[in-house]
Design a protein around this motif. Sequence first.
Motif, PDB file in Angstrom:
ATOM      1  N   GLU A 104      71.493 -64.322 -34.806  1.00 20.33           N
ATOM      2  CA  GLU A 104      70.377 -65.014 -35.339  1.00 20.33           C
ATOM      3  C   GLU A 104      70.879 -66.269 -36.182  1.00 20.33           C
ATOM      4  OE1 GLU A 104      68.382 -61.998 -37.348  1.00 20.33           O
ATOM      5  OE2 GLU A 104      67.815 -60.883 -35.569  1.00 20.33           O
ATOM      6  N   LYS A 105      72.165 -66.173 -36.783  1.00 22.55           N
ATOM      7  CA  LYS A 105      72.301 -67.186 -37.751  1.00 22.55           C
ATOM      8  C   LYS A 105      72.678 -68.532 -36.898  1.00 22.55           C
ATOM      9  CE  LYS A 105      72.954 -64.152 -40.697  1.00 22.55           C
ATOM     10  NZ  LYS A 105      71.779 -63.921 -42.022  1.00 22.55           N
ATOM     11  N   PHE A 106      72.680 -68.602 -35.428  1.00 22.65           N
ATOM     12  CA  PHE A 106      72.818 -69.531 -34.758  1.00 22.65           C
ATOM     13  C   PHE A 106      71.515 -70.033 -33.925  1.00 22.65           C
ATOM     14  CE2 PHE A 106      77.322 -68.062 -35.245  1.00 22.65           C
ATOM     15  CZ  PHE A 106      77.563 -69.385 -35.489  1.00 22.65           C
ATOM     16  N   GLY A 107      70.626 -69.367 -34.278  1.00 26.56           N
ATOM     17  CA  GLY A 107      69.048 -69.504 -33.505  1.00 26.56           C
ATOM     18  C   GLY A 107      69.224 -68.775 -32.136  1.00 26.56           C
ATOM     19  N   ILE A 108      69.962 -67.931 -32.123  1.00 29.96           N
ATOM     20  CA  ILE A 108      69.946 -67.293 -30.599  1.00 29.96           C
ATOM     21  C   ILE A 108      69.353 -65.864 -30.801  1.00 29.96           C
ATOM     22  CG2 ILE A 108      71.482 -66.138 -28.911  1.00 29.96           C
ATOM     23  CD1 ILE A 108      73.697 -68.457 -29.575  1.00 29.96           C
ATOM     24  N   GLU A 109      68.207 -65.654 -29.844  1.00 28.84           N
ATOM     25  CA  GLU A 109      67.537 -64.426 -30.035  1.00 28.84           C
ATOM     26  C   GLU A 109      68.273 -63.326 -29.166  1.00 28.84           C
ATOM     27  OE1 GLU A 109      63.515 -62.855 -27.747  1.00 28.84           O
ATOM     28  OE2 GLU A 109      64.019 -64.797 -27.766  1.00 28.84           O
ATOM     29  N   ALA A 110      68.354 -61.969 -29.853  1.00 24.44           N
ATOM     30  CA  ALA A 110      68.873 -60.955 -29.099  1.00 24.44           C
ATOM     31  C   ALA A 110      68.031 -59.748 -28.751  1.00 24.44           C
ATOM     32  CB  ALA A 110      70.090 -60.458 -30.450  1.00 24.44           C
ATOM     33  N   VAL A 111      68.399 -59.506 -27.713  1.00 16.28           N
ATOM     34  CA  VAL A 111      67.764 -58.012 -27.155  1.00 16.28           C
ATOM     35  C   VAL A 111      68.786 -57.054 -26.987  1.00 16.28           C
ATOM     36  CG1 VAL A 111      65.956 -59.376 -25.870  1.00 16.28           C
ATOM     37  CG2 VAL A 111      67.862 -58.793 -24.753  1.00 16.28           C
ATOM     38  N   ARG A 112      68.164 -55.863 -27.378  1.00 17.33           N
ATOM     39  CA  ARG A 112      69.204 -54.870 -27.600  1.00 17.33           C
ATOM     40  C   ARG A 112      69.003 -53.768 -26.364  1.00 17.33           C
ATOM     41  NH1 ARG A 112      70.798 -54.239 -32.906  1.00 17.33           N
ATOM     42  NH2 ARG A 112      72.648 -53.201 -32.136  1.00 17.33           N
ATOM     43  N   GLY A 113      70.331 -53.400 -25.891  1.00 19.38           N
ATOM     44  CA  GLY A 113      70.410 -52.490 -24.850  1.00 19.38           C
ATOM     45  C   GLY A 113      71.838 -52.383 -24.116  1.00 19.38           C
ATOM     46  N   SER A 114      72.081 -51.482 -23.483  1.00 14.86           N
ATOM     47  CA  SER A 114      73.090 -51.165 -22.749  1.00 14.86           C
ATOM     48  C   SER A 114      73.029 -50.807 -21.484  1.00 14.86           C
ATOM     49  CB  SER A 114      74.235 -50.203 -23.742  1.00 14.86           C
ATOM     50  OG  SER A 114      74.371 -50.306 -24.933  1.00 14.86           O
ATOM     51  N   GLY A 115      73.922 -51.417 -20.626  1.00 14.37           N
ATOM     52  CA  GLY A 115      73.591 -50.859 -19.093  1.00 14.37           C
ATOM     53  C   GLY A 115      74.928 -51.270 -18.284  1.00 14.37           C
ATOM     54  N   GLY A 116      74.579 -51.013 -17.110  1.00 14.76           N
ATOM     55  CA  GLY A 116      75.603 -51.378 -16.092  1.00 14.76           C
ATOM     56  C   GLY A 116      76.267 -50.113 -15.414  1.00 14.76           C
ATOM     57  N   ARG A 117      76.219 -49.102 -16.107  1.00 12.30           N
ATOM     58  CA  ARG A 117      76.684 -47.845 -15.553  1.00 12.30           C
ATOM     59  C   ARG A 117      75.726 -47.148 -14.551  1.00 12.30           C
ATOM     60  NH1 ARG A 117      79.045 -47.823 -20.886  1.00 12.30           N
ATOM     61  NH2 ARG A 117      81.263 -47.320 -20.578  1.00 12.30           N
ATOM     62  N   GLU A 118      76.249 -46.560 -13.647  1.00 14.51           N
ATOM     63  CA  GLU A 118      75.302 -45.919 -12.834  1.00 14.51           C
ATOM     64  C   GLU A 118      74.999 -44.514 -13.177  1.00 14.51           C
ATOM     65  OE1 GLU A 118      76.655 -46.130  -8.457  1.00 14.51           O
ATOM     66  OE2 GLU A 118      78.374 -46.966  -9.055  1.00 14.51           O
ATOM     67  N   ASN A 119      75.772 -44.224 -14.122  1.00 13.60           N
ATOM     68  CA  ASN A 119      75.443 -42.720 -14.431  1.00 13.60           C
ATOM     69  C   ASN A 119      74.201 -42.451 -15.233  1.00 13.60           C
ATOM     70  OD1 ASN A 119      75.784 -40.136 -16.091  1.00 13.60           O
ATOM     71  ND2 ASN A 119      78.005 -40.341 -16.197  1.00 13.60           N
ATOM     72  N   ALA A 120      73.458 -41.845 -14.727  1.00 14.39           N
ATOM     73  CA  ALA A 120      71.957 -41.417 -15.634  1.00 14.39           C
ATOM     74  C   ALA A 120      71.941 -41.254 -17.045  1.00 14.39           C
ATOM     75  CB  ALA A 120      71.387 -40.133 -14.991  1.00 14.39           C
ATOM     76  N   ARG A 121      73.285 -40.699 -17.646  1.00  6.39           N
ATOM     77  CA  ARG A 121      73.484 -40.379 -18.755  1.00  6.39           C
ATOM     78  C   ARG A 121      73.267 -41.735 -19.748  1.00  6.39           C
ATOM     79  NH1 ARG A 121      77.819 -40.183 -22.284  1.00  6.39           N
ATOM     80  NH2 ARG A 121      79.325 -40.479 -20.624  1.00  6.39           N
ATOM     81  N   HIS A 122      73.566 -42.720 -19.297  1.00  8.86           N
ATOM     82  CA  HIS A 122      73.356 -43.976 -19.873  1.00  8.86           C
ATOM     83  C   HIS A 122      72.023 -44.880 -19.814  1.00  8.86           C
ATOM     84  CE1 HIS A 122      77.837 -43.408 -19.432  1.00  8.86           C
ATOM     85  NE2 HIS A 122      77.763 -43.991 -20.665  1.00  8.86           N
ATOM     86  N   LEU A 123      71.106 -44.174 -18.964  1.00  6.05           N
ATOM     87  CA  LEU A 123      69.922 -45.028 -18.916  1.00  6.05           C
ATOM     88  C   LEU A 123      68.846 -44.720 -20.153  1.00  6.05           C
ATOM     89  CD1 LEU A 123      68.937 -43.285 -15.312  1.00  6.05           C
ATOM     90  CD2 LEU A 123      69.797 -45.565 -15.747  1.00  6.05           C
TER      91      LEU A 123
END
Length: 206
Positions: free
Chosen positions: A120-139
């Motif tokens: 944010e200090k650089f004027g870049i918008e951040a969206v929060r989230g984690s992903g990439g794994r196939e495991n349903a535990r991370h959905l």
Amino acid sequence: MEHDLAKGPASDAAPTGRGRSRTTKAFWRKIRQPLAQSRFVKNAIASLFAQFVRFVRLTNRVVEGSARFSGGAYTEFEPGIIALWHGQHLLTPAYYPKRKPLVAMVSRSADAELNALMLEKFGIEAVRGSGGRENARHLDKGGAKALIALKKSLAVGKNVAMIADIPHGTPRDAGLGIVLLARLSGRPLVPVAITTSRRKVLEKSW
């Protein structure tokens, strides 16, 4: 006798020193959690990180032959998906041109919150989230919502950025999240790496 008397005060003082140490530790444990949750403290730390990143850029030259964000090297691919590896993404905010909007995906972990605040200090918008794994535990980590937000950003002409490899996974092995975003949006992946000639590599940080 004199020797025994001389030792007396020292032995009496020892518990006091240990007591002070215990008091200090107890005080730190008491304030540590509130400090970690303080928005003011987090913003202060993020500001320090941002200034440090700016300092690194000012004191390091871009390697000859490197393509520049602002030099038009990627214009034909915009809006695009900037793909970064862990460890080669930290300087991106300082080198990304200010005039171009950028939306970056940042993990929802507590540690990554500082990263989001720094962006944010650089004027870049951040969206929060984690992903990439196939495991349903991370959905349930916000990955799906974040991908939708990034897809919408691409649709309105904004560049987006994602770290391709997954924390605690195999380094330099891209997860499915960034591939899925490219497939859904129809926009190209733009591989980017930013590093310096003087650096310290933390081998066991993964």
